[in-house]
Design a protein around this motif. Structure first.
Motif, PDB file in Angstrom:
ATOM      1  N   VAL A  39      10.926  -1.684  16.857  1.00 49.83           N
ATOM      2  CA  VAL A  39      10.322  -1.912  15.540  1.00 49.83           C
ATOM      3  C   VAL A  39       9.598  -3.253  15.471  1.00 49.83           C
ATOM      4  O   VAL A  39       8.449  -3.331  15.028  1.00 49.83           O
ATOM      5  CB  VAL A  39      11.407  -1.847  14.435  1.00 49.83           C
ATOM      6  N   THR A  49      12.699  13.690   5.292  1.00 53.96           N
ATOM      7  CA  THR A  49      11.424  14.143   5.849  1.00 53.96           C
ATOM      8  C   THR A  49      11.086  15.567   5.441  1.00 53.96           C
ATOM      9  O   THR A  49       9.940  15.987   5.581  1.00 53.96           O
ATOM     10  CB  THR A  49      11.440  14.056   7.389  1.00 53.96           C
ATOM     11  N   SER A  92       8.169   9.365   7.487  1.00 49.04           N
ATOM     12  CA  SER A  92       7.808   7.967   7.271  1.00 49.04           C
ATOM     13  C   SER A  92       8.849   7.079   7.933  1.00 49.04           C
ATOM     14  O   SER A  92       9.984   6.983   7.472  1.00 49.04           O
ATOM     15  CB  SER A  92       7.723   7.674   5.766  1.00 49.04           C
ATOM     16  N   ASP A  93       8.452   6.434   9.019  1.00 51.29           N
ATOM     17  CA  ASP A  93       9.357   5.582   9.791  1.00 51.29           C
ATOM     18  C   ASP A  93       9.290   4.140   9.283  1.00 51.29           C
ATOM     19  O   ASP A  93       8.300   3.721   8.679  1.00 51.29           O
ATOM     20  CB  ASP A  93       8.966   5.631  11.264  1.00 51.29           C
ATOM     21  N   TYR A 147      10.484  12.967  16.990  1.00 53.11           N
ATOM     22  CA  TYR A 147       9.917  11.967  16.079  1.00 53.11           C
ATOM     23  C   TYR A 147       9.712  10.613  16.754  1.00 53.11           C
ATOM     24  O   TYR A 147       9.361   9.638  16.089  1.00 53.11           O
ATOM     25  CB  TYR A 147      10.850  11.774  14.885  1.00 53.11           C
ATOM     26  N   LEU A 200      12.145   8.868  18.187  1.00 52.60           N
ATOM     27  CA  LEU A 200      13.328   8.056  17.935  1.00 52.60           C
ATOM     28  C   LEU A 200      14.322   8.223  19.089  1.00 52.60           C
ATOM     29  O   LEU A 200      14.478   9.323  19.617  1.00 52.60           O
ATOM     30  CB  LEU A 200      14.000   8.476  16.629  1.00 52.60           C
ATOM     31  N   PHE A 240      17.595   8.727   8.071  1.00 50.18           N
ATOM     32  CA  PHE A 240      16.620   9.796   7.901  1.00 50.18           C
ATOM     33  C   PHE A 240      17.270  11.177   7.944  1.00 50.18           C
ATOM     34  O   PHE A 240      18.264  11.385   8.629  1.00 50.18           O
ATOM     35  CB  PHE A 240      15.572   9.730   9.017  1.00 50.18           C
ATOM     36  N   TYR A 266      14.949   0.183  18.676  1.00 51.94           N
ATOM     37  CA  TYR A 266      13.993   1.133  18.117  1.00 51.94           C
ATOM     38  C   TYR A 266      12.539   0.717  18.348  1.00 51.94           C
ATOM     39  O   TYR A 266      11.627   1.441  17.955  1.00 51.94           O
ATOM     40  CB  TYR A 266      14.223   1.287  16.613  1.00 51.94           C
ATOM     41  N   LYS A 297      15.018  -0.098  10.767  1.00 57.67           N
ATOM     42  CA  LYS A 297      16.284   0.560  10.444  1.00 57.67           C
ATOM     43  C   LYS A 297      17.292  -0.368   9.767  1.00 57.67           C
ATOM     44  O   LYS A 297      18.313   0.090   9.282  1.00 57.67           O
ATOM     45  CB  LYS A 297      16.915   1.150  11.710  1.00 57.67           C
ATOM     46  N   THR A 315      15.299   8.435   3.901  1.00 61.68           N
ATOM     47  CA  THR A 315      14.012   9.113   4.000  1.00 61.68           C
ATOM     48  C   THR A 315      14.246  10.580   4.321  1.00 61.68           C
ATOM     49  O   THR A 315      14.714  10.925   5.411  1.00 61.68           O
ATOM     50  CB  THR A 315      13.130   8.470   5.082  1.00 61.68           C
ATOM     51  N   ARG A 370       5.409   0.447   7.582  1.00 56.75           N
ATOM     52  CA  ARG A 370       5.753   1.840   7.308  1.00 56.75           C
ATOM     53  C   ARG A 370       4.761   2.695   8.073  1.00 56.75           C
ATOM     54  O   ARG A 370       3.556   2.443   8.020  1.00 56.75           O
ATOM     55  CB  ARG A 370       5.663   2.156   5.812  1.00 56.75           C
TER      56      ARG A 370
END
Length: 290
Positions: free
Chosen positions: A154, A14, A105-106, A245, A247, A236, A152, A109, A12, A57
């Motif tokens: 997620v 950015t 856009s996360d 971001y 992260l 990314f 993360y 991972k 990605t 996403r």
């Protein structure tokens, strides 16, 4: 499941993300993900807020009072070839105290060393032949062990059914030779899908290109196979520190100490058993003497 010799992944970029959220929409449509509130937070134009069970996403909108350096991006993305997105943003920001938008856009991972796989008791989480990590909802028992295990943040549990959900990198599409829905829908090729080794080479060239153009803050995140998670299957190109971001700056697989913990626990148990045995033997000898 064993992986193929060619691991697939996401890159990605950015620096060319325009925040259109086409990836979010495509992801929801293809995977039939429920609507997740569309709430105006008052903190940003971003109405989804972050990744979750119903947002696989997520496009972050980050405002900064910081000027964007002019540079010749020469982005080779089909119809967008030669488009200087960052330069345009810099021109547009003049007269507004250097306000710039960072958009990214996360996604999951798909870590090389995935703690979620280590802690899942039912095998609901598995690694596919493409090297990605997928949840099988028909096997998930909703224990939630994987939720805190993810470095993360997620993986998330859907309250309506109690199971966990996350990005599958459109596993059903990959089997038919198709791109993930988000990459297919991205109008600027900010989201790129392909063999992971090729993506890493392309990303390194892109960072070098940005540095030469004056964007010295550009750096890769999650592309290093020697980091705390063994590198990510989804990495990314960022234009600022990872923390900006949302992260973690130095992620580490949360189960890395489990083997040593089990060894120490085993040693402690052996010592305890040995001590109890010695006490029992000594007690028995005293009884005989009497």
């Amino acid at each position: 499941m064993a992986t193929t010799t060619e691991r697939m992944g996401f890159f990605t970029d950015t620096s060319v993300c325009i925040g259109c959220k086409a990836c979010e929409v495509a992801c929801k449509e293809w995977n039939a993900i429920p609507e997740d509130g569309l709430t105006f937070t008052g903190m940003s134009y971003d109405n989804t807020g972050g990744l979750g069970a119903d947002t696989w996403r997520h496009v972050a909108f980050i405002e900064q009072r910081k000027p964007v350096g002019l540079q010749d991006a020469e982005v080779e993305h089909d119809a967008y070839e030669g488009l200087d997105v960052l330069g345009m943003a810099s021109d547009a920001s003049q007269g507004r105290d250097g306000l710039r938008w960072l958009m990214a856009s996360d996604v999951c991972k798909h870590c090389t060393h995935s703690a979620c796989l280590d802690v899942c008791p039912t095998g609901a989480l598995f690694r596919t032949e493409f090297g990605t990590v997928v949840v099988q909802q028909d096997i998930c028992n909703g224990c939630g062990y994987c939720v805190p295990a993810c470095p993360y943040g997620v993986i998330d549990k859907r309250e309506e059914d109690g199971r966990v959900w996350k990005c599958t990198m459109c596993y059903d599409r990959l089997g038919d030779g198709l791109q993930p829905a988000c990459a297919k829908a991205c109008p600027t090729d900010s989201i790129q899908y392909g063999p992971l080794d090729e993506l890493r080479e392309r990303a390194a060239e892109r960072v070098e290109q940005l540095h030469e153009g004056g964007v010295t803050d550009a750096r890769l995140y999650g592309a290093d196979p020697d980091d705390g998670v063994g590198g990510n299957g989804a990495f990314f190109l960022l234009l600022d520190e990872p923390e900006v971001y949302g992260l973690p700056p130095d992620p580490v697989v949360t189960t890395r100490d489990l083997p040593s913990m089990w060894r120490h626990a085993g040693a402690a148990a052996a010592t305890l058993i040995g001590g109890l045995t010695a006490i029992a033997v000594a007690t028995g000898l005293r009884g005989r003497r009497r």
